[in-house]
Design a protein around this motif. Structure first.
Motif, PDB file in Angstrom:
ATOM      1  N   ILE A 266       0.855  -1.188   0.000  1.00 15.36           N
ATOM      2  CA  ILE A 266       0.000   0.000   0.000  1.00 15.36           C
ATOM      3  C   ILE A 266       0.893   1.241   0.000  1.00 15.36           C
ATOM      4  O   ILE A 266       1.768   1.394   0.850  1.00 15.36           O
ATOM      5  N   TYR A 267       0.705   2.072  -0.999  1.00 14.58           N
ATOM      6  CA  TYR A 267       1.419   3.347  -1.105  1.00 14.58           C
ATOM      7  C   TYR A 267       0.607   4.386  -0.339  1.00 14.58           C
ATOM      8  O   TYR A 267      -0.611   4.506  -0.556  1.00 14.58           O
ATOM      9  N   THR A 268       1.261   5.125   0.547  1.00 10.05           N
ATOM     10  CA  THR A 268       0.572   6.067   1.413  1.00 10.05           C
ATOM     11  C   THR A 268       1.340   7.372   1.552  1.00 10.05           C
ATOM     12  O   THR A 268       2.484   7.483   1.118  1.00 10.05           O
ATOM     13  N   THR A 269       0.687   8.324   2.200  1.00 10.58           N
ATOM     14  CA  THR A 269       1.341   9.518   2.731  1.00 10.58           C
ATOM     15  C   THR A 269       0.848   9.681   4.169  1.00 10.58           C
ATOM     16  O   THR A 269      -0.215   9.171   4.519  1.00 10.58           O
ATOM     17  N   PRO A 270       1.619  10.372   5.008  1.00 12.22           N
ATOM     18  CA  PRO A 270       1.318  10.394   6.440  1.00 12.22           C
ATOM     19  C   PRO A 270      -0.022  11.009   6.847  1.00 12.22           C
ATOM     20  O   PRO A 270      -0.636  10.533   7.785  1.00 12.22           O
ATOM     21  N   TYR A 271      -0.482  12.044   6.174  1.00  7.32           N
ATOM     22  CA  TYR A 271      -1.665  12.757   6.653  1.00  7.32           C
ATOM     23  C   TYR A 271      -2.897  12.469   5.804  1.00  7.32           C
ATOM     24  O   TYR A 271      -3.832  13.257   5.778  1.00  7.32           O
ATOM     25  N   CYS A 272      -2.913  11.329   5.163  1.00 11.01           N
ATOM     26  CA  CYS A 272      -4.011  10.950   4.280  1.00 11.01           C
ATOM     27  C   CYS A 272      -5.041  10.134   5.054  1.00 11.01           C
ATOM     28  O   CYS A 272      -4.755   9.025   5.499  1.00 11.01           O
ATOM     29  N   GLY A 273      -6.235  10.690   5.229  1.00 13.81           N
ATOM     30  CA  GLY A 273      -7.294   9.988   5.944  1.00 13.81           C
ATOM     31  C   GLY A 273      -7.727   8.709   5.240  1.00 13.81           C
ATOM     32  O   GLY A 273      -8.059   7.712   5.886  1.00 13.81           O
ATOM     33  N   TYR A 274      -7.719   8.719   3.916  1.00 20.56           N
ATOM     34  CA  TYR A 274      -8.085   7.516   3.164  1.00 20.56           C
ATOM     35  C   TYR A 274      -7.046   6.413   3.369  1.00 20.56           C
ATOM     36  O   TYR A 274      -7.393   5.231   3.448  1.00 20.56           O
ATOM     37  N   CYS A 275      -5.783   6.809   3.458  1.00 21.13           N
ATOM     38  CA  CYS A 275      -4.715   5.831   3.724  1.00 21.13           C
ATOM     39  C   CYS A 275      -4.934   5.187   5.094  1.00 21.13           C
ATOM     40  O   CYS A 275      -4.813   3.962   5.242  1.00 21.13           O
ATOM     41  N   GLN A 276      -5.246   6.011   6.079  1.00 21.31           N
ATOM     42  CA  GLN A 276      -5.486   5.504   7.432  1.00 21.31           C
ATOM     43  C   GLN A 276      -6.676   4.542   7.452  1.00 21.31           C
ATOM     44  O   GLN A 276      -6.633   3.496   8.094  1.00 21.31           O
TER      45      GLN A 276
ATOM     46  N   LEU B  53       5.281   7.538   0.755  1.00 24.49           N
ATOM     47  CA  LEU B  53       5.842   8.397  -0.289  1.00 24.49           C
ATOM     48  C   LEU B  53       6.463   9.671   0.267  1.00 24.49           C
ATOM     49  O   LEU B  53       7.236  10.324  -0.434  1.00 24.49           O
ATOM     50  N   ALA B  54       6.169  10.023   1.511  1.00 25.57           N
ATOM     51  CA  ALA B  54       6.838  11.170   2.131  1.00 25.57           C
ATOM     52  C   ALA B  54       8.283  10.809   2.464  1.00 25.57           C
ATOM     53  O   ALA B  54       9.169  11.663   2.407  1.00 25.57           O
ATOM     54  N   VAL B  55       8.506   9.553   2.784  1.00 24.96           N
ATOM     55  CA  VAL B  55       9.851   9.074   3.117  1.00 24.96           C
ATOM     56  C   VAL B  55      10.605   8.671   1.856  1.00 24.96           C
ATOM     57  O   VAL B  55      11.812   8.871   1.755  1.00 24.96           O
ATOM     58  N   GLU B  56       9.866   8.096   0.895  1.00 30.08           N
ATOM     59  CA  GLU B  56      10.479   7.625  -0.350  1.00 30.08           C
ATOM     60  C   GLU B  56       9.779   8.267  -1.566  1.00 30.08           C
ATOM     61  O   GLU B  56       9.104   7.584  -2.327  1.00 30.08           O
ATOM     62  N   PRO B  57       9.936   9.577  -1.754  1.00 33.57           N
ATOM     63  CA  PRO B  57       9.221  10.252  -2.844  1.00 33.57           C
ATOM     64  C   PRO B  57       9.605   9.729  -4.226  1.00 33.57           C
ATOM     65  O   PRO B  57       8.804   9.817  -5.162  1.00 33.57           O
TER      66      PRO B  57
ATOM     67  N   GLN C  94      -2.724   3.684  -2.979  1.00 27.68           N
ATOM     68  CA  GLN C  94      -2.823   2.738  -4.085  1.00 27.68           C
ATOM     69  C   GLN C  94      -2.488   1.391  -3.460  1.00 27.68           C
ATOM     70  O   GLN C  94      -1.446   1.240  -2.808  1.00 27.68           O
ATOM     71  N   ILE C  95      -3.376   0.426  -3.639  1.00 23.42           N
ATOM     72  CA  ILE C  95      -3.292  -0.847  -2.932  1.00 23.42           C
ATOM     73  C   ILE C  95      -3.149  -1.981  -3.935  1.00 23.42           C
ATOM     74  O   ILE C  95      -3.889  -2.051  -4.924  1.00 23.42           O
TER      75      ILE C  95
END
Length: 86
Positions: A6-16, A34-38, A56-57
């Motif tokens: 799962i590709y995420t970003t830290p402040y994404c409610g959908y990711c959570q 993606l914030a850590v590995e842009p 993206q899952i």
């Protein structure tokens, strides 16, 4: 269970929300932040056939899509079978 990415970003409610559902299923997943590995955003976009939003899952080789698609699989009773498929 198939490997889940799962590709995420830290402040994404959908990711959570997507991670919450996967955790509730006991599904182990590899999170690509993606914030850590842009630099991996281009990889995500290619794998997701142009999808640029997070999450993206991927379950095995299957591109599930985002949070809405993951929850739709759950509502339709298809998520457990996808997670368990060999």
């Amino acid at each position: 269970m198939q490997p889940i990415e799962i590709y995420t970003t830290p402040y994404c409610g959908y990711c959570q929300a997507a991670k919450r559902l996967l955790n509730s299923k006991g599904a182990a997943f590899h999170e690509i932040d993606l914030a850590v590995e842009p630099s991996r955003r281009a990889e995500m976009t290619q794998r997701a056939n142009g999808g640029r939003t997070v999450p993206q899952i991927f379950v095995g080789k299957t591109h599930v899509g985002g949070c809405d698609e993951l929850y739709a699989l759950e509502r339709d009773g298809k998520l457990d079978a996808l997670l368990a498929a060999a």
